[in-house]
Scaffold this active site. Structure first.
Site, PDB file in Angstrom:
ATOM      1  N   LYS A 114       0.779  -1.425   0.043  1.00 41.54           N
ATOM      2  CA  LYS A 114       0.149  -0.039  -0.004  1.00 41.54           C
ATOM      3  C   LYS A 114       0.826   1.313  -0.095  1.00 41.54           C
ATOM      4  O   LYS A 114       0.466   2.344  -0.610  1.00 41.54           O
ATOM      5  CB  LYS A 114      -1.021  -0.038   1.237  1.00 41.54           C
ATOM      6  CG  LYS A 114      -2.250  -0.892   1.176  1.00 41.54           C
ATOM      7  CD  LYS A 114      -3.242  -0.545   1.850  1.00 41.54           C
ATOM      8  CE  LYS A 114      -4.566  -1.427   1.786  1.00 41.54           C
ATOM      9  NZ  LYS A 114      -5.475  -1.311   2.935  1.00 41.54           N
ATOM     10  N   LYS A 198      -5.098  -9.839  -6.359  1.00 42.02           N
ATOM     11  CA  LYS A 198      -6.262 -10.158  -5.896  1.00 42.02           C
ATOM     12  C   LYS A 198      -7.226  -9.033  -6.396  1.00 42.02           C
ATOM     13  O   LYS A 198      -7.155  -7.845  -6.601  1.00 42.02           O
ATOM     14  CB  LYS A 198      -6.323 -10.019  -4.278  1.00 42.02           C
ATOM     15  CG  LYS A 198      -5.927  -8.918  -3.798  1.00 42.02           C
ATOM     16  CD  LYS A 198      -6.060  -8.748  -2.300  1.00 42.02           C
ATOM     17  CE  LYS A 198      -5.872  -7.358  -1.869  1.00 42.02           C
ATOM     18  NZ  LYS A 198      -6.097  -7.103  -0.311  1.00 42.02           N
ATOM     19  N   LYS A 201     -10.683  -3.302  -4.272  1.00 43.36           N
ATOM     20  CA  LYS A 201     -11.549  -1.993  -4.703  1.00 43.36           C
ATOM     21  C   LYS A 201     -10.722  -0.918  -5.041  1.00 43.36           C
ATOM     22  O   LYS A 201     -11.402   0.159  -5.484  1.00 43.36           O
ATOM     23  CB  LYS A 201     -12.504  -1.706  -3.431  1.00 43.36           C
ATOM     24  CG  LYS A 201     -11.946  -1.784  -2.009  1.00 43.36           C
ATOM     25  CD  LYS A 201     -12.874  -1.647  -0.578  1.00 43.36           C
ATOM     26  CE  LYS A 201     -12.431  -2.392   0.262  1.00 43.36           C
ATOM     27  NZ  LYS A 201     -13.423  -2.327   1.488  1.00 43.36           N
TER      28      LYS A 201
HETATM   29  P1  TYM Z   1     -10.928  -5.138   4.002  1.00 47.36           P
HETATM   30  O1  TYM Z   1     -11.918  -3.914   4.138  1.00 47.36           O
HETATM   31  O2  TYM Z   1      -9.812  -4.962   2.761  1.00 47.36           O
HETATM   32  O3  TYM Z   1     -11.613  -6.336   3.220  1.00 47.36           O
HETATM   33  C1  TYM Z   1     -12.774  -6.890   4.088  1.00 47.36           C
HETATM   34  C2  TYM Z   1     -12.709  -8.484   3.879  1.00 47.36           C
HETATM   35  O4  TYM Z   1     -12.823  -8.880   2.622  1.00 47.36           O
HETATM   36  C3  TYM Z   1     -11.783  -9.623   2.299  1.00 47.36           C
HETATM   37  N1  TYM Z   1     -11.200  -9.588   0.884  1.00 47.36           N
HETATM   38  C4  TYM Z   1     -11.177 -10.629   0.230  1.00 47.36           C
HETATM   39  N2  TYM Z   1     -11.235 -12.061   0.520  1.00 47.36           N
HETATM   40  C5  TYM Z   1     -11.056 -12.809  -0.885  1.00 47.36           C
HETATM   41  N3  TYM Z   1     -10.576 -12.345  -2.158  1.00 47.36           N
HETATM   42  C6  TYM Z   1     -10.336 -11.011  -2.129  1.00 47.36           C
HETATM   43  N4  TYM Z   1     -10.052 -10.577  -3.404  1.00 47.36           N
HETATM   44  C7  TYM Z   1     -10.705 -10.199  -1.052  1.00 47.36           C
HETATM   45  N5  TYM Z   1     -10.522  -8.683  -0.692  1.00 47.36           N
HETATM   46  C8  TYM Z   1     -10.933  -8.398   0.445  1.00 47.36           C
HETATM   47  C9  TYM Z   1     -10.767  -9.435   3.430  1.00 47.36           C
HETATM   48  O5  TYM Z   1      -9.801 -10.379   3.570  1.00 47.36           O
HETATM   49  C10 TYM Z   1     -11.349  -9.093   4.631  1.00 47.36           C
HETATM   50  O6  TYM Z   1     -11.708 -10.082   5.258  1.00 47.36           O
HETATM   51  N6  TYM Z   1      -7.688  -5.113   7.849  1.00 47.36           N
HETATM   52  C11 TYM Z   1      -9.064  -5.420   7.284  1.00 47.36           C
HETATM   53  C12 TYM Z   1     -10.280  -5.030   8.025  1.00 47.36           C
HETATM   54  C13 TYM Z   1     -10.166  -5.237   9.401  1.00 47.36           C
HETATM   55  C14 TYM Z   1     -10.241  -6.401  10.158  1.00 47.36           C
HETATM   56  C15 TYM Z   1     -10.313  -6.026  11.519  1.00 47.36           C
HETATM   57  C16 TYM Z   1     -10.533  -7.641   9.799  1.00 47.36           C
HETATM   58  C17 TYM Z   1      -9.827  -4.245  10.529  1.00 47.36           C
HETATM   59  N7  TYM Z   1      -9.860  -4.906  11.640  1.00 47.36           N
HETATM   60  C18 TYM Z   1     -10.354  -7.109  12.501  1.00 47.36           C
HETATM   61  C19 TYM Z   1     -10.872  -8.690  10.988  1.00 47.36           C
HETATM   62  C20 TYM Z   1     -10.704  -8.344  12.034  1.00 47.36           C
HETATM   63  C21 TYM Z   1      -9.361  -5.039   5.826  1.00 47.36           C
HETATM   64  O7  TYM Z   1      -8.685  -4.247   5.401  1.00 47.36           O
HETATM   65  O8  TYM Z   1     -10.326  -5.715   5.184  1.00 47.36           O
END
Ligand code: TYM
Length: 334
Positions: A114, A198, A201
């Site tokens: 990032k 992957k 967004k």
């Molecule tokens: P974020 O907002 O990027 O994504 C949310 C969830 O979607 C999953 N995800 C995917 N899974 C499979 N294939 C993909 N291409 C894909 N893109 C996104 C992510 O793995 C996630 O589960 N850091 C985290 C948010 C967070 C969090 C937490 C998660 C903050 N605190 C505590 C669990 C527990 C994030 O940026 O997810």
């Protein structure tokens, strides 16, 4: 009888929730909600580690709640709230900033991706983001965390923080060491344009992903344009491992149809890509469009969405206050 899980997970309100978020996270949230205590958080403090337009951020927070509900989460059963309305997240994150080691954070691949080439210009928040994530999870003493494979390293760091805190302060088992719940069928949905990246967004091309709010025509168009190759579809997994775009499409089809990859391969082997693409578009439209339509419906009544957050925040705050009180006592703070 197996012990109930205490499940926590978070999604960033950065707009364009997509098929990867659905298959990697939301779909599993809905399954887990049936038999477990669950907390689902719109992680707005994580979102601001890169600049967000304030008006868009507010809309995106509500849109994420709408996606939770439209995918099948029940706010009467699970706690649904936004991170910034419970101050314990930031308080515990500060304590974890003092527990986690710089060397641990230096290994985080997501920060490297990032921040890009110019690390000096990344926000400090982006660097310490995994400590806040550990605070999210441990504030509720969560036992299980459903996520996509991209979050695995952050969860390992969370486990290290829990263990180091418990050891440093002689507080055995105070914080549980949480287990990641990562799907073993589809843990990483890949881009429709590049099977090695992957689905995300932040990817510039909208044709690289299926957004939850895409309509049927757009989904069909995106699948038609999805990258494939000129060889015929084979049922040999070794061969497909070398053709990541094709494997990704078949994997998505298998997951949405609830069949094994092997059976999906049998269905498509030797057939034209147009056959696979028609079948995939069909099942995507049937799964994603009802969610997108429900989201659009829910977003017409933003007051109700705000009420869901307010009610959830109140419940979350009660649990969080208790953990913060106990943690301060352990650390020696008044
Ligand atoms: P974020 O907002 O990027 O994504 C949310 C969830 O979607 C999953 N995800 C995917 N899974 C499979 N294939 C993909 N291409 C894909 N893109 C996104 C992510 O793995 C996630 O589960 N850091 C985290 C948010 C967070 C969090 C937490 C998660 C903050 N605190 C505590 C669990 C527990 C994030 O940026 O997810």
């Amino acid at each position: 009888m197996s012990k109930k899980k205490l499940v926590f997970s978070g999604v960033q309100p950065t707009g364009n929730l997509h098929l990867g978020n659905y298959l990697g996270a939301l779909k599993n949230f809905v399954n887990l909600q049936k038999d477990n205590e669950c907390i689902f958080c719109v992680v707005d403090l994580h979102a601001i580690t890169v600049f967000q337009d304030p008006v868009e951020l507010k809309n995106n927070i509500l849109e994420t709640v709408a996606a939770f509900v439209a995918a099948g989460l029940d706010h009467n059963k699970s706690i649904i709230f936004n991170q910034s309305s419970v101050s314990g997240h930031s308080e515990l994150a500060w304590i974890f900033n003092c527990v986690a080691r710089i060397g641990w954070l230096n290994r985080m691949t997501q920060f490297k991706e990032k921040a890009g080439k110019d690390k000096e210009k990344a926000s400090v928040g982006l660097y310490i983001y995994p400590n806040l994530m550990a605070a999210d999870i441990l504030l509720y003493k969560s036992s299980h965390v459903p996520v996509g494979a991209d979050q695995k390293q952050h969860l390992e760091l969370c486990r290290d923080i829990a263990q180091k805190f418990n050891n440093d302060f002689g507080a055995a088992n105070f914080f549980p060491v949480p287990e990641p719940l990562i799907s073993n069928t589809i843990s990483r949905v890949m881009s429709l344009r590049d099977g090695l990246k992957k689905m995300s967004k932040s990817e510039e091309s909208d044709f690289s992903r299926i957004n939850l709010k895409d309509d049927a025509d757009l989904i069909v168009q995106k699948i038609k344009k999805a990258k494939t190759d000129s060889a015929s579809i084979s049922d040999n997994l070794e061969d497909l491992n070398k053709r990541p775009e094709v494997l990704n499409l078949i994997n998505i089809y298998a997951e949405l149809s609830g069949i094994s990859l092997q059976n999906a391969l049998k269905e498509f082997a030797g057939k034209d890509f147009s056959h696979l693409k028609n079948k995939l578009a069909e099942i995507l439209v049937a799964t994603i469009c009802p969610i997108g339509n429900k989201m659009k419906e829910l977003l017409k009544d933003t007051k109700s969405l705000e009420n869901i957050l307010n009610k959830g925040s109140e419940k979350a705050r009660k649990i969080a206050e208790n953990t913060i009180k106990e943690t301060k006592k352990i650390v020696g703070l008044f």
